[in-house]
Design a protein around this motif. Structure first.
Motif, PDB file in Angstrom:
ATOM      1  N   GLY A 109       0.789  -1.234   0.000  1.00 29.31           N
ATOM      2  CA  GLY A 109       0.000   0.000   0.000  1.00 29.31           C
ATOM      3  C   GLY A 109       0.814   1.274   0.000  1.00 29.31           C
ATOM      4  N   ASN A 110       1.737   1.427   0.949  1.00 34.72           N
ATOM      5  CA  ASN A 110       2.488   2.679   1.063  1.00 34.72           C
ATOM      6  C   ASN A 110       3.363   2.946  -0.157  1.00 34.72           C
ATOM      7  OD1 ASN A 110       1.340   3.276   3.468  1.00 34.72           O
ATOM      8  ND2 ASN A 110       3.192   3.080   4.709  1.00 34.72           N
ATOM      9  N   SER A 111       4.064   1.912  -0.634  1.00 31.13           N
ATOM     10  CA  SER A 111       4.952   2.117  -1.779  1.00 31.13           C
ATOM     11  C   SER A 111       4.144   2.439  -3.036  1.00 31.13           C
ATOM     12  CB  SER A 111       5.817   0.874  -2.019  1.00 31.13           C
ATOM     13  OG  SER A 111       5.006  -0.252  -2.279  1.00 31.13           O
ATOM     14  N   GLU A 112       3.005   1.761  -3.207  1.00 27.11           N
ATOM     15  CA  GLU A 112       2.161   2.034  -4.376  1.00 27.11           C
ATOM     16  C   GLU A 112       1.521   3.421  -4.284  1.00 27.11           C
ATOM     17  OE1 GLU A 112       1.421   0.335  -7.264  1.00 27.11           O
ATOM     18  OE2 GLU A 112       3.100  -0.961  -6.730  1.00 27.11           O
ATOM     19  N   TYR A 113       1.198   3.841  -3.067  1.00 25.15           N
ATOM     20  CA  TYR A 113       0.627   5.178  -2.856  1.00 25.15           C
ATOM     21  C   TYR A 113       1.614   6.237  -3.354  1.00 25.15           C
ATOM     22  CZ  TYR A 113      -1.422   9.136  -0.274  1.00 25.15           C
ATOM     23  OH  TYR A 113      -1.977  10.339   0.076  1.00 25.15           O
ATOM     24  N   ASN A 114       2.863   6.129  -2.919  1.00 25.50           N
ATOM     25  CA  ASN A 114       3.878   7.090  -3.361  1.00 25.50           C
ATOM     26  C   ASN A 114       4.132   6.985  -4.867  1.00 25.50           C
ATOM     27  OD1 ASN A 114       4.284   8.341  -0.884  1.00 25.50           O
ATOM     28  ND2 ASN A 114       5.861   6.890  -0.249  1.00 25.50           N
ATOM     29  N   LYS A 115       3.999   5.771  -5.396  1.00 25.11           N
ATOM     30  CA  LYS A 115       4.160   5.586  -6.839  1.00 25.11           C
ATOM     31  C   LYS A 115       3.064   6.316  -7.604  1.00 25.11           C
ATOM     32  CE  LYS A 115       4.570   1.888 -10.276  1.00 25.11           C
ATOM     33  NZ  LYS A 115       4.363   0.454 -10.493  1.00 25.11           N
ATOM     34  N   ARG A 116       1.820   6.286  -7.076  1.00 28.15           N
ATOM     35  CA  ARG A 116       0.720   7.004  -7.745  1.00 28.15           C
ATOM     36  C   ARG A 116       0.992   8.501  -7.750  1.00 28.15           C
ATOM     37  NH1 ARG A 116       0.275   2.618  -8.438  1.00 28.15           N
ATOM     38  NH2 ARG A 116      -1.504   1.213  -8.604  1.00 28.15           N
ATOM     39  N   ARG A 117       1.534   8.988  -6.671  1.00 28.78           N
ATOM     40  CA  ARG A 117       1.873  10.420  -6.621  1.00 28.78           C
ATOM     41  C   ARG A 117       2.910  10.754  -7.694  1.00 28.78           C
ATOM     42  NH1 ARG A 117       1.370  13.834  -1.278  1.00 28.78           N
ATOM     43  NH2 ARG A 117       1.799  15.307  -2.953  1.00 28.78           N
ATOM     44  N   GLN A 118       3.886   9.882  -7.826  1.00 23.07           N
ATOM     45  CA  GLN A 118       4.927  10.093  -8.844  1.00 23.07           C
ATOM     46  C   GLN A 118       4.323  10.115 -10.236  1.00 23.07           C
ATOM     47  OE1 GLN A 118       7.794   7.024  -8.135  1.00 23.07           O
ATOM     48  NE2 GLN A 118       9.502   8.434  -8.037  1.00 23.07           N
ATOM     49  N   GLU A 119       3.422   9.161 -10.488  1.00 22.12           N
ATOM     50  CA  GLU A 119       2.792   9.074 -11.804  1.00 22.12           C
ATOM     51  C   GLU A 119       1.992  10.332 -12.111  1.00 22.12           C
ATOM     52  OE1 GLU A 119       2.326   4.193 -11.822  1.00 22.12           O
ATOM     53  OE2 GLU A 119       0.693   5.463 -11.067  1.00 22.12           O
ATOM     54  N   CYS A 120       1.328  10.873 -11.101  1.00 21.53           N
ATOM     55  CA  CYS A 120       0.555  12.100 -11.312  1.00 21.53           C
ATOM     56  C   CYS A 120       1.469  13.291 -11.586  1.00 21.53           C
ATOM     57  CB  CYS A 120      -0.350  12.378 -10.108  1.00 21.53           C
ATOM     58  SG  CYS A 120      -1.737  11.224 -10.009  1.00 21.53           S
ATOM     59  N   GLU A 121       2.645  13.305 -10.962  1.00 26.42           N
ATOM     60  CA  GLU A 121       3.628  14.363 -11.253  1.00 26.42           C
ATOM     61  C   GLU A 121       4.149  14.220 -12.681  1.00 26.42           C
ATOM     62  OE1 GLU A 121       6.441  13.939  -8.083  1.00 26.42           O
ATOM     63  OE2 GLU A 121       5.014  14.691  -6.589  1.00 26.42           O
ATOM     64  N   GLU A 122       4.308  12.972 -13.144  1.00 26.00           N
ATOM     65  CA  GLU A 122       4.725  12.735 -14.528  1.00 26.00           C
ATOM     66  C   GLU A 122       3.682  13.260 -15.513  1.00 26.00           C
ATOM     67  OE1 GLU A 122       6.028   8.699 -15.416  1.00 26.00           O
ATOM     68  OE2 GLU A 122       6.772   8.522 -13.360  1.00 26.00           O
ATOM     69  N   VAL A 123       2.406  13.097 -15.163  1.00 26.18           N
ATOM     70  CA  VAL A 123       1.326  13.626 -16.001  1.00 26.18           C
ATOM     71  C   VAL A 123       1.502  15.129 -16.182  1.00 26.18           C
ATOM     72  CG1 VAL A 123      -1.147  14.138 -16.098  1.00 26.18           C
ATOM     73  CG2 VAL A 123      -0.383  11.843 -15.466  1.00 26.18           C
ATOM     74  N   LEU A 124       1.707  15.831 -15.081  1.00 29.72           N
ATOM     75  CA  LEU A 124       1.850  17.288 -15.142  1.00 29.72           C
ATOM     76  C   LEU A 124       3.072  17.689 -15.959  1.00 29.72           C
ATOM     77  CD1 LEU A 124       0.924  18.332 -11.485  1.00 29.72           C
ATOM     78  CD2 LEU A 124      -0.530  18.345 -13.510  1.00 29.72           C
ATOM     79  N   ASN A 125       4.162  16.953 -15.789  1.00 28.43           N
ATOM     80  CA  ASN A 125       5.375  17.247 -16.570  1.00 28.43           C
ATOM     81  C   ASN A 125       5.123  17.059 -18.059  1.00 28.43           C
ATOM     82  OD1 ASN A 125       6.931  17.910 -14.356  1.00 28.43           O
ATOM     83  ND2 ASN A 125       7.667  15.826 -14.031  1.00 28.43           N
TER      84      ASN A 125
END
Length: 352
Positions: free
Chosen positions: A194-210
């Motif tokens: 859960g925790n590692s995937e949660y942070n991964k989702r945040r990363q993916e959303c930052e990639e979207v913005l980039n």
């Protein structure tokens, strides 16, 4: 000892939008972290549920539950440029840990509120929520949004909070559900990823913005989704549509259109399952069973287990819960816990 209670929360809708500058719609519930505080010669933290005591003369990170307390004290010291005297702090709870009901935020907010009260620090409820959020992100290392701490601190009984996490503006919306009630079903599972995937989702959303050359998800619209594909398309589509669902849910509730609220809950779960990919077999099983039997249901919290929020008439819910438990046990060898959800005020003092 002076006693405080800090509530858990549920979020009606708006999942994984709070760290993406989106809208959320939580309310505090009448399940609490209870905190007893008194000044002491040393820092002494006792957890009834863990049956463990941690004693320190100088505050240092422990990599245990006590870090939520230690982090809050250190953050108050940092922002107010003061030293906090040692406290003896006893923690007990009626809030199921790991059920996605925000026990960590309840603890952070409760500690900050209690210390603020005893030492007359004049911190506002918003400042207390922000302290909890900073601790979670910077001291604990879980990159969460502000929803949990705001809900635990700022809630009012019989209301939900429409919170814009981008502007941090919020308004209380009356919870007029008519003959319907909210219920929580705890799946009894919390997958470790859960925790590692949660942070991964945040990363993916930052990639979207980039990729879209945007500074915030609030500038992302449905036309922008055409420029994305694969995983990033799915993550962005969930966030954009979930934000729309929050605002539609608020309007439906204002207009006493409870049927629509239920529909949006089911839609939210499908999006969390298929686009954001944070559900799991157990929670999907429960939601699938509830379809056509209740008004609405969805997973709540970070995902990968935890709880399901259900919107249903009381008699209809209690008529089906035994059959659900039987089938769930047959499939997974687990029993579900469940309870009716009642709204509550934010953190408060309950006695000297």
């Amino acid at each position: 000892m002076i006693k405080y209670r800090s509530p858990g929360r549920i979020n009606i809708i708006g999942e994984h939008t709070d760290y993406n500058d989106g809208y959320v719609f939580p309310f505090a519930i009448d399940k609490y972290i209870y905190i007893n505080l008194e000044k002491s010669e040393k820092f002494e933290f006792y957890s009834e549920s863990e049956n463990k005591i941690i004693i320190q003369e100088k505050l240092e990170k422990t990599n245990t539950w006590a870090d939520y307390i230690i982090g809050v004290i250190k953050e108050i010291e940092k922002i107010l440029h003061i030293g906090i005297p040692p406290f003896k702090i006893n923690i007990s709870s009626t809030l199921p840990i790991g059920a996605g009901l925000s026990s960590s935020a309840a603890l952070e907010v409760g500690i900050a509120y209690g210390i603020n009260d005893i030492l007359n620090l004049n911190l506002s409820r918003v400042e207390i929520a922000e302290i909890g959020w900073k601790v979670e992100n910077e001291f604990i290392g879980l990159r969460c949004g502000i929803m949990d701490q705001y809900a635990c601190s700022l809630s009012k009984k019989d209301n939900a909070i429409l919170l814009d996490t981008y502007t941090k503006q919020f308004q209380h919306i009356p919870l007029k559900l008519g003959e319907y009630n909210f219920f929580i079903i705890n799946s009894g599972v919390k997958h470790e990823l859960g925790n590692s995937e949660y942070n991964k989702r945040r990363q993916e959303c930052e990639e979207v913005l980039n990729k879209l050359n945007k500074k915030t998800f609030r500038d992302v619209n449905k036309n922008d989704l055409e420029k994305l594909n694969g995983t990033l398309f799915k993550r962005a589509k969930h966030v954009v549509e979930e934000n729309e669902r929050v605002l539609k849910t608020v309007e439906a509730l204002k207009n006493s259109n409870i049927q629509e609220v239920g529909k949006y809950l089911f839609e939210s779960h499908e999006s969390l399952k298929n686009l954001y990919e944070v559900s799991c077999e157990e929670t999907d099983f429960i939601v699938d069973f509830l379809k056509n039997n209740v008004l609405g249901a969805r997973m709540v919290g970070g995902g990968f287990g935890g709880s399901i929020l259900v919107l249903s008439k009381k008699n209809e819910f209690y008529n089906l819960i035994d059959e659900l438990n039987k089938r769930y046990h047959e499939k997974f060898g687990l029993n579900i816990d469940y309870f009716e959800v009642n709204s509550a005020n934010g953190v408060e003092k309950i006695g000297d």
